[in-house]
Scaffold this motif. Sequence first.
Motif, PDB file in Angstrom:
ATOM      1  N   ALA A 107      17.843  28.659 -37.897  1.00  0.00           N
ATOM      2  CA  ALA A 107      17.484  28.227 -36.542  1.00  0.00           C
ATOM      3  C   ALA A 107      17.095  26.752 -36.518  1.00  0.00           C
ATOM      4  O   ALA A 107      17.502  26.003 -35.620  1.00  0.00           O
ATOM      5  CB  ALA A 107      16.349  29.095 -36.012  1.00  0.00           C
ATOM      6  N   ARG A 108      16.321  26.304 -37.513  1.00  0.00           N
ATOM      7  CA  ARG A 108      15.917  24.904 -37.575  1.00  0.00           C
ATOM      8  C   ARG A 108      17.126  23.997 -37.769  1.00  0.00           C
ATOM      9  O   ARG A 108      17.262  22.944 -37.124  1.00  0.00           O
ATOM     10  CB  ARG A 108      14.915  24.687 -38.713  1.00  0.00           C
ATOM     11  CG  ARG A 108      13.544  25.295 -38.483  1.00  0.00           C
ATOM     12  CD  ARG A 108      12.667  25.097 -39.721  1.00  0.00           C
ATOM     13  NE  ARG A 108      12.625  23.699 -40.118  1.00  0.00           N
ATOM     14  CZ  ARG A 108      12.601  23.278 -41.385  1.00  0.00           C
ATOM     15  NH1 ARG A 108      12.649  24.152 -42.383  1.00  0.00           N
ATOM     16  NH2 ARG A 108      12.530  21.985 -41.654  1.00  0.00           N
ATOM     17  N   ALA A 109      18.028  24.394 -38.674  1.00  0.00           N
ATOM     18  CA  ALA A 109      19.206  23.579 -38.957  1.00  0.00           C
ATOM     19  C   ALA A 109      20.122  23.506 -37.735  1.00  0.00           C
ATOM     20  O   ALA A 109      20.661  22.441 -37.414  1.00  0.00           O
ATOM     21  CB  ALA A 109      19.954  24.157 -40.161  1.00  0.00           C
ATOM     22  N   GLU A 110      20.301  24.634 -37.038  1.00  0.00           N
ATOM     23  CA  GLU A 110      21.164  24.619 -35.858  1.00  0.00           C
ATOM     24  C   GLU A 110      20.575  23.762 -34.738  1.00  0.00           C
ATOM     25  O   GLU A 110      21.307  23.092 -34.006  1.00  0.00           O
ATOM     26  CB  GLU A 110      21.402  26.055 -35.381  1.00  0.00           C
ATOM     27  CG  GLU A 110      22.319  26.841 -36.327  1.00  0.00           C
ATOM     28  CD  GLU A 110      22.608  28.235 -35.828  1.00  0.00           C
ATOM     29  OE1 GLU A 110      21.808  28.766 -35.016  1.00  0.00           O
ATOM     30  OE2 GLU A 110      23.625  28.808 -36.252  1.00  0.00           O
ATOM     31  N   ALA A 138      21.007  18.622 -31.740  1.00  0.00           N
ATOM     32  CA  ALA A 138      20.468  17.320 -31.337  1.00  0.00           C
ATOM     33  C   ALA A 138      21.413  16.188 -31.744  1.00  0.00           C
ATOM     34  O   ALA A 138      21.597  15.212 -31.000  1.00  0.00           O
ATOM     35  CB  ALA A 138      19.098  17.114 -31.963  1.00  0.00           C
ATOM     36  N   LEU A 139      22.062  16.315 -32.918  1.00  0.00           N
ATOM     37  CA  LEU A 139      22.963  15.271 -33.391  1.00  0.00           C
ATOM     38  C   LEU A 139      24.195  15.139 -32.500  1.00  0.00           C
ATOM     39  O   LEU A 139      24.713  14.036 -32.290  1.00  0.00           O
ATOM     40  CB  LEU A 139      23.401  15.568 -34.831  1.00  0.00           C
ATOM     41  CG  LEU A 139      22.350  15.353 -35.926  1.00  0.00           C
ATOM     42  CD1 LEU A 139      22.843  15.904 -37.252  1.00  0.00           C
ATOM     43  CD2 LEU A 139      22.002  13.874 -36.062  1.00  0.00           C
ATOM     44  N   ARG A 198      31.836  18.682 -32.288  1.00  0.00           N
ATOM     45  CA  ARG A 198      31.237  19.851 -31.623  1.00  0.00           C
ATOM     46  C   ARG A 198      31.988  21.152 -31.956  1.00  0.00           C
ATOM     47  O   ARG A 198      31.578  22.214 -31.507  1.00  0.00           O
ATOM     48  CB  ARG A 198      31.236  19.659 -30.112  1.00  0.00           C
ATOM     49  CG  ARG A 198      30.171  18.698 -29.578  1.00  0.00           C
ATOM     50  CD  ARG A 198      30.274  18.616 -28.066  1.00  0.00           C
ATOM     51  NE  ARG A 198      29.178  17.892 -27.458  1.00  0.00           N
ATOM     52  CZ  ARG A 198      28.047  18.439 -27.039  1.00  0.00           C
ATOM     53  NH1 ARG A 198      27.856  19.745 -27.198  1.00  0.00           N
ATOM     54  NH2 ARG A 198      27.110  17.702 -26.495  1.00  0.00           N
ATOM     55  N   PHE A 199      33.086  21.062 -32.697  1.00  0.00           N
ATOM     56  CA  PHE A 199      33.913  22.224 -33.023  1.00  0.00           C
ATOM     57  C   PHE A 199      34.283  22.989 -31.746  1.00  0.00           C
ATOM     58  O   PHE A 199      33.954  24.181 -31.598  1.00  0.00           O
ATOM     59  CB  PHE A 199      33.202  23.162 -34.005  1.00  0.00           C
ATOM     60  CG  PHE A 199      32.580  22.452 -35.179  1.00  0.00           C
ATOM     61  CD1 PHE A 199      33.305  21.532 -35.912  1.00  0.00           C
ATOM     62  CD2 PHE A 199      31.262  22.687 -35.544  1.00  0.00           C
ATOM     63  CE1 PHE A 199      32.740  20.864 -37.001  1.00  0.00           C
ATOM     64  CE2 PHE A 199      30.683  22.032 -36.611  1.00  0.00           C
ATOM     65  CZ  PHE A 199      31.417  21.121 -37.343  1.00  0.00           C
TER      66      PHE A 199
END
Length: 448
Positions: free
Chosen positions: A202-205, A210-211, A222-223
Amino acid sequence: MATRQEIEGYVAEPNETMTVEHKGWLDLTDDTGKAKLAKAAMALANSGGGAIVIGFREDNQAGRALLSEARPAEIQRYGADAVNAAIARYAKPPFHCDVHHATHPVTGNEHTVVIVPGDHRTPIMTIRDCDRVVSQNKVYVRKPGPKSEDARTPEEWSQVLDGCLRARRDDMLDAFRVIMAGSAGDAAQPGLADDPLITFIARAEDRWAALVANQPADAATRFPRGGYDIAIAIEGDLERPGLPELLRKIDVAHNVKLTGWPAFLVLNRQPLDPHPVEGAIETWLGFDAPEGRRFDDPGHQDFWWIAPEGLLYMKRGFQEDGLDRHAPGTVFDYGLPIWRTGEALLFARRLGAELGNATRLRFMFRWHGLLNRRLVSIDGRRMLGGDRTCRGVSEVRVEGSATVQQIDDNLAEVLFPVLGRLYEMFDFFPLSQRGVAEEIMRLRERRF
């Protein structure tokens, strides 16, 4: 169990290998014919299993090409009973082989394919002689050539015994799983909120979102047509190094490179190089490099996080969407999911060795943007049979776990039940364990 596509492939494209032997028509009412079949089956069984394809002749004048021949009128169509009886006459312990039939696409000749299992707990030995074919008390194996001969060298015996030990260990592990599942049935299970891997994902996503927040909606970063996520927790008695030392250990784990664009890729040039973020190491290849964007297709827009606690997360777009010969969003390659998940687990296994006494890997995989994609073999190595299209779902999530020993010795067996749930979404495509094993072997041998 071999798939129908694999069986037909053995006949349509005959190729003698260490796991596939082609033989001429054999009279299974005669001891010589029985012994020749039994010898081939025993050699494959002692070497991890494979297939015997019957009804081909080697033409030395055509560069030893394998030619399809019609079954002689005096030889009856082989059945499973006749095949297994012939093998049982010479093999101890006896073992069961599956028998299939397939037609050659050019000659129209029907051929027999005998699928030989390889997960035996003891070596298969001959129990009687047959003049100039087999000798009593021999253990036959497949050797380079390829050919079937008795095991003689320490290396050949080691391969046979290693296979038997793996089969026994797997039996023991299965028994332990049943015991542990029964004893732990009443224990309180941690909720998702208590799972450090779920929290890490969840933190990584959130960080990735944000990036890409200011990127155009159709940007490759954004794939927009989908991609896949890989999350792994390394478990065991691990040290928790500082971020500089963790980066060094990541570099050591990357000393083994199995593909040209490996999982958790490290590029040592700004701004694409790894950097510390929120207690983890991050790489994002969506930056605009000073000389312009270097990677403009979704298959090279990696984002990953690795934390000192042994937690890993990676996002990547579909490599298939960057190919000129297929419109983006239309195809899904047979081999890439096996290669990418296998490569990620092997990398995590090596990183775990650097972090301390890693004992187990727990993993979660997700593929999204699957709807209306067609399963294909981009390199043309697989005959998939028919139009295999994902029609009902856009996303598939799977999870599993394995000991580091299983990752080392039985990676195909680890991935097969997990990935099977992905492939069946493509019109019930029957992924085979043998197919997974062949792709993992190609990965380990860097044959991409």
